[in-house]
Design an enzyme around this catalytic site. Structure first.
Site, PDB file in Angstrom:
ATOM      1  N   ASP A 115       0.836  -1.203   0.000  1.00 17.44           N
ATOM      2  CA  ASP A 115       0.000   0.000   0.000  1.00 17.44           C
ATOM      3  C   ASP A 115       0.870   1.253   0.000  1.00 17.44           C
ATOM      4  OD1 ASP A 115      -2.158  -1.688   0.379  1.00 17.44           O
ATOM      5  OD2 ASP A 115      -2.086  -1.482   2.560  1.00 17.44           O
TER       6      ASP A 115
HETATM    7  N1  URA Z   1      -1.258  -5.905   4.037  1.00 19.48           N
HETATM    8  C1  URA Z   1      -1.660  -4.624   4.101  1.00 19.48           C
HETATM    9  O1  URA Z   1      -2.623  -4.297   4.788  1.00 19.48           O
HETATM   10  N2  URA Z   1      -0.976  -3.713   3.379  1.00 19.48           N
HETATM   11  C2  URA Z   1       0.111  -4.004   2.647  1.00 19.48           C
HETATM   12  O2  URA Z   1       0.692  -3.108   2.028  1.00 19.48           O
HETATM   13  C3  URA Z   1       0.511  -5.348   2.595  1.00 19.48           C
HETATM   14  C4  URA Z   1      -0.192  -6.275   3.304  1.00 19.48           C
END
Ligand code: URA
Length: 236
Positions: free
Chosen positions: A105
């Protein structure tokens, strides 16, 4: 030599094999000037012209594997129409057409693999291989053992149970805890949603390992080239 079209596309380094299948389905691939949407088609890349979005496919380049410590605020793509900072801007002088293996993310930092090897990317991403990904999550409050056990066994996210996870409390402070969580699924914002499901919001998230390959002391925003030995560590 004839090979499956999706394999040739993945080997050309523009994407994983699964993504190549999607491109075929979407009619983005032409063979000898004709759009091909059949999945099983065999093609000889030396004798036939294969085009992706109107551009001839390049011949395969040497495989490159990069481990980047992605900072927050960078999008896990090689191009962003919205003009946000992109992970590719952190790579200098890399001519190989690498792409990110999975995603992190915008607000997550840590280990991000990039490669031009579609086959290995598929092996890492495909649920069948159950490659572990380890994260350190800083969460609000102090989750009880009972709640952590719930996460270990699986919680419901968007109507589907998560697969078993491994959890370990690293430290606790006033109002927050640092927890290591290892999962092998890759659902969107999965770690954040898992902690939401037990009522403890993720404040900070960092991926620290793919399988047995650790981020280690790689500084934020920096990357290193991986060896075949490093790649093997992912699969142990
Ligand atoms: N899980 C999440 O919530 N975000 C990420 O970036 C990777 C795994």
């Amino acid at each position: 030599m004839q090979e499956r079209l999706q394999k040739i596309i993945a080997q050309a380094g523009i994407c994983s094999r699964r993504k190549a299948e999607e491109f075929i389905r979407q009619g983005k691939i032409k063979v000898d000037g004709k759009i091909v949407t059949d999945m099983g088609i065999m093609v000889d890349s030396k004798l036939q012209l294969i085009e992706f979005e109107g551009q001839p496919l390049q011949s395969p380049e040497e495989n490159v594997y990069i481990l980047l410590n992605k900072p927050k605020g960078y999008v896990t793509t090689m191009h962003d129409p919205q003009g946000r900072p992109i992970v590719s801007s952190l790579l200098n002088n890399i001519t190989a057409r690498v792409f990110p293996v999975g995603r992190l993310d915008l607000d997550t930092e840590g280990a991000l693999l990039l490669t031009n090897d579609g086959k290995t990317a598929d092996r890492i991403l495909h649920p069948r291989f159950e490659i572990n990904k380890t994260y350190i999550a800083k969460v609000t409050g102090h989750p009880s053992q009972k709640k952590l056990l719930l996460l270990e066994k699986g919680v419901e996210i968007e109507g589907r149970m998560t697969s078993p996870a491994q959890l370990r409390v690293i430290s606790t402070k006033a109002g927050s805890s640092e927890i290591e969580i290892t999962i092998h699924e890759g659902r969107k914002r999965q770690v954040r949603k898992m902690f939401d499901a037990i009522g403890h919001r993720v404040k900070e998230l960092k991926r620290v390992a793919y399988g047995g390959l650790k981020l280690g002391k790689l500084p934020l925003g920096k990357y290193r080239f991986l060896t075949i030995k490093d790649i093997d560590r992912i699969f142990i």
